[in-house]
Design a protein around this motif. Sequence first.
Motif, PDB file in Angstrom:
ATOM      1  N   GLY A  33       0.804  -1.216   0.000  1.00 25.02           N
ATOM      2  CA  GLY A  33       0.000   0.000   0.000  1.00 25.02           C
ATOM      3  C   GLY A  33       0.833   1.260   0.000  1.00 25.02           C
ATOM      4  O   GLY A  33       0.340   2.337  -0.287  1.00 25.02           O
ATOM      5  N   ASN A  34       2.123   1.160   0.320  1.00 21.97           N
ATOM      6  CA  ASN A  34       2.991   2.328   0.392  1.00 21.97           C
ATOM      7  C   ASN A  34       3.673   2.654  -0.931  1.00 21.97           C
ATOM      8  O   ASN A  34       4.453   3.583  -0.997  1.00 21.97           O
ATOM      9  CB  ASN A  34       4.053   2.123   1.474  1.00 21.97           C
ATOM     10  CG  ASN A  34       3.458   2.196   2.861  1.00 21.97           C
ATOM     11  OD1 ASN A  34       2.398   2.767   3.058  1.00 21.97           O
ATOM     12  ND2 ASN A  34       4.127   1.604   3.818  1.00 21.97           N
TER      13      ASN A  34
ATOM     14  N   SER B 164       2.220   6.006  -6.703  1.00 18.75           N
ATOM     15  CA  SER B 164       1.618   5.914  -8.023  1.00 18.75           C
ATOM     16  C   SER B 164       1.916   7.192  -8.802  1.00 18.75           C
ATOM     17  O   SER B 164       2.522   8.136  -8.285  1.00 18.75           O
ATOM     18  CB  SER B 164       0.110   5.700  -7.899  1.00 18.75           C
ATOM     19  OG  SER B 164      -0.492   6.843  -7.328  1.00 18.75           O
TER      20      SER B 164
ATOM     21  N   ASP C 130       0.614  10.214  -7.064  1.00 16.93           N
ATOM     22  CA  ASP C 130       1.464  10.682  -5.972  1.00 16.93           C
ATOM     23  C   ASP C 130       2.601  11.566  -6.490  1.00 16.93           C
ATOM     24  O   ASP C 130       2.919  12.589  -5.887  1.00 16.93           O
ATOM     25  CB  ASP C 130       2.043   9.498  -5.203  1.00 16.93           C
ATOM     26  CG  ASP C 130       0.985   8.689  -4.509  1.00 16.93           C
ATOM     27  OD1 ASP C 130       0.011   9.279  -4.010  1.00 16.93           O
ATOM     28  OD2 ASP C 130       1.119   7.440  -4.471  1.00 16.93           O
TER      29      ASP C 130
ATOM     30  N   LYS D 284      -7.003  12.201  -5.358  1.00 18.64           N
ATOM     31  CA  LYS D 284      -6.291  11.162  -4.597  1.00 18.64           C
ATOM     32  C   LYS D 284      -7.134  10.679  -3.421  1.00 18.64           C
ATOM     33  O   LYS D 284      -7.176   9.473  -3.136  1.00 18.64           O
ATOM     34  CB  LYS D 284      -4.939  11.712  -4.110  1.00 18.64           C
ATOM     35  CG  LYS D 284      -4.082  10.688  -3.419  1.00 18.64           C
ATOM     36  CD  LYS D 284      -3.664   9.584  -4.362  1.00 18.64           C
ATOM     37  CE  LYS D 284      -2.789   8.576  -3.665  1.00 18.64           C
ATOM     38  NZ  LYS D 284      -2.384   7.486  -4.536  1.00 18.64           N
ATOM     39  N   CYS D 285      -7.802  11.584  -2.735  1.00 16.75           N
ATOM     40  CA  CYS D 285      -8.680  11.181  -1.627  1.00 16.75           C
ATOM     41  C   CYS D 285      -9.817  10.300  -2.122  1.00 16.75           C
ATOM     42  O   CYS D 285     -10.187   9.333  -1.460  1.00 16.75           O
ATOM     43  CB  CYS D 285      -9.239  12.408  -0.917  1.00 16.75           C
ATOM     44  SG  CYS D 285      -8.067  13.238   0.140  1.00 16.75           S
TER      45      CYS D 285
ATOM     46  N   GLN E  60      -9.695   8.412  -4.749  1.00 18.30           N
ATOM     47  CA  GLN E  60      -9.074   7.155  -5.158  1.00 18.30           C
ATOM     48  C   GLN E  60      -8.868   6.224  -3.959  1.00 18.30           C
ATOM     49  O   GLN E  60      -9.089   5.024  -4.053  1.00 18.30           O
ATOM     50  CB  GLN E  60      -7.730   7.464  -5.824  1.00 18.30           C
ATOM     51  CG  GLN E  60      -7.106   6.329  -6.565  1.00 18.30           C
ATOM     52  CD  GLN E  60      -5.811   6.766  -7.237  1.00 18.30           C
ATOM     53  OE1 GLN E  60      -5.093   7.635  -6.737  1.00 18.30           O
ATOM     54  NE2 GLN E  60      -5.515   6.177  -8.367  1.00 18.30           N
ATOM     55  N   LEU E  61      -8.465   6.783  -2.837  1.00 21.67           N
ATOM     56  CA  LEU E  61      -8.203   5.987  -1.640  1.00 21.67           C
ATOM     57  C   LEU E  61      -9.402   5.880  -0.707  1.00 21.67           C
ATOM     58  O   LEU E  61      -9.310   5.243   0.336  1.00 21.67           O
ATOM     59  CB  LEU E  61      -7.021   6.596  -0.863  1.00 21.67           C
ATOM     60  CG  LEU E  61      -5.690   6.615  -1.589  1.00 21.67           C
ATOM     61  CD1 LEU E  61      -4.649   7.346  -0.749  1.00 21.67           C
ATOM     62  CD2 LEU E  61      -5.227   5.207  -1.917  1.00 21.67           C
ATOM     63  N   ASP E  62     -10.504   6.538  -1.055  1.00 24.30           N
ATOM     64  CA  ASP E  62     -11.711   6.579  -0.226  1.00 24.30           C
ATOM     65  C   ASP E  62     -11.391   7.130   1.168  1.00 24.30           C
ATOM     66  O   ASP E  62     -11.732   6.544   2.189  1.00 24.30           O
ATOM     67  CB  ASP E  62     -12.354   5.191  -0.131  1.00 24.30           C
ATOM     68  CG  ASP E  62     -13.748   5.236   0.459  1.00 24.30           C
ATOM     69  OD1 ASP E  62     -14.418   6.284   0.317  1.00 24.30           O
ATOM     70  OD2 ASP E  62     -14.169   4.248   1.079  1.00 24.30           O
ATOM     71  N   LEU E  63     -10.729   8.277   1.189  1.00 19.62           N
ATOM     72  CA  LEU E  63     -10.308   8.891   2.451  1.00 19.62           C
ATOM     73  C   LEU E  63     -10.959  10.243   2.700  1.00 19.62           C
ATOM     74  O   LEU E  63     -10.464  11.024   3.507  1.00 19.62           O
ATOM     75  CB  LEU E  63      -8.787   9.060   2.471  1.00 19.62           C
ATOM     76  CG  LEU E  63      -7.978   7.770   2.533  1.00 19.62           C
ATOM     77  CD1 LEU E  63      -6.491   8.079   2.460  1.00 19.62           C
ATOM     78  CD2 LEU E  63      -8.291   6.999   3.799  1.00 19.62           C
TER      79      LEU E  63
END
Length: 174
Positions: free
Chosen positions: A25-26, A29, A32, A81-82, A84-87
């Motif tokens: 997960g780190n 991409s 990023d 990005k948020c 994409q990560l569901d954050l």
Amino acid sequence: MAVDPASIEKLLQEQEAEQTKAAEGNRLSLTDYVLLAIFLTLFVVVFLQFFTRYVLNDSIAWTEEAARYLLIILGFAGAFKCQQLDLHIRLEFVDHWLPRQAKYLKFFALIATTVFFAFCGYSLLELIEKTSFQHMVSLPFPKYYLYYVLLASIVAIVCLQLVQLTRAFRTLFK
């Protein structure tokens, strides 16, 4: 009380699997790297503004406007990005207390935000059309360059949300 070696081995394997999953997960991409480039550019511009204003007592005029626009671009690119990560910010207690209903609520929220971003993209297209003749105050570029970058990030968010909507629809209504 004796400890069973098989249970210790099982715990070690589980811990190793979790660490492997966390390491995967780190990985960075393309998103990023783009966000990092925008942030580093923003950092350099703000440092240049600070240095010329407070050290040299002669600030560069374009740095404030450039920093503002870079911050806006970073916000929209960060929203991608948020997503994409569901954050994104949400009430996480709903996920824990009502897990069955939370799936439907997330699906509805995804539909609502997709419609909202699509409307924002449409509105931005109209803004580009109406202000295509305007230039930035201190930078030698037309404003629609900024608007096209924002439009690209909005389109990327909408496309990502449409993919997420199809996945969610398949899992909810099998």
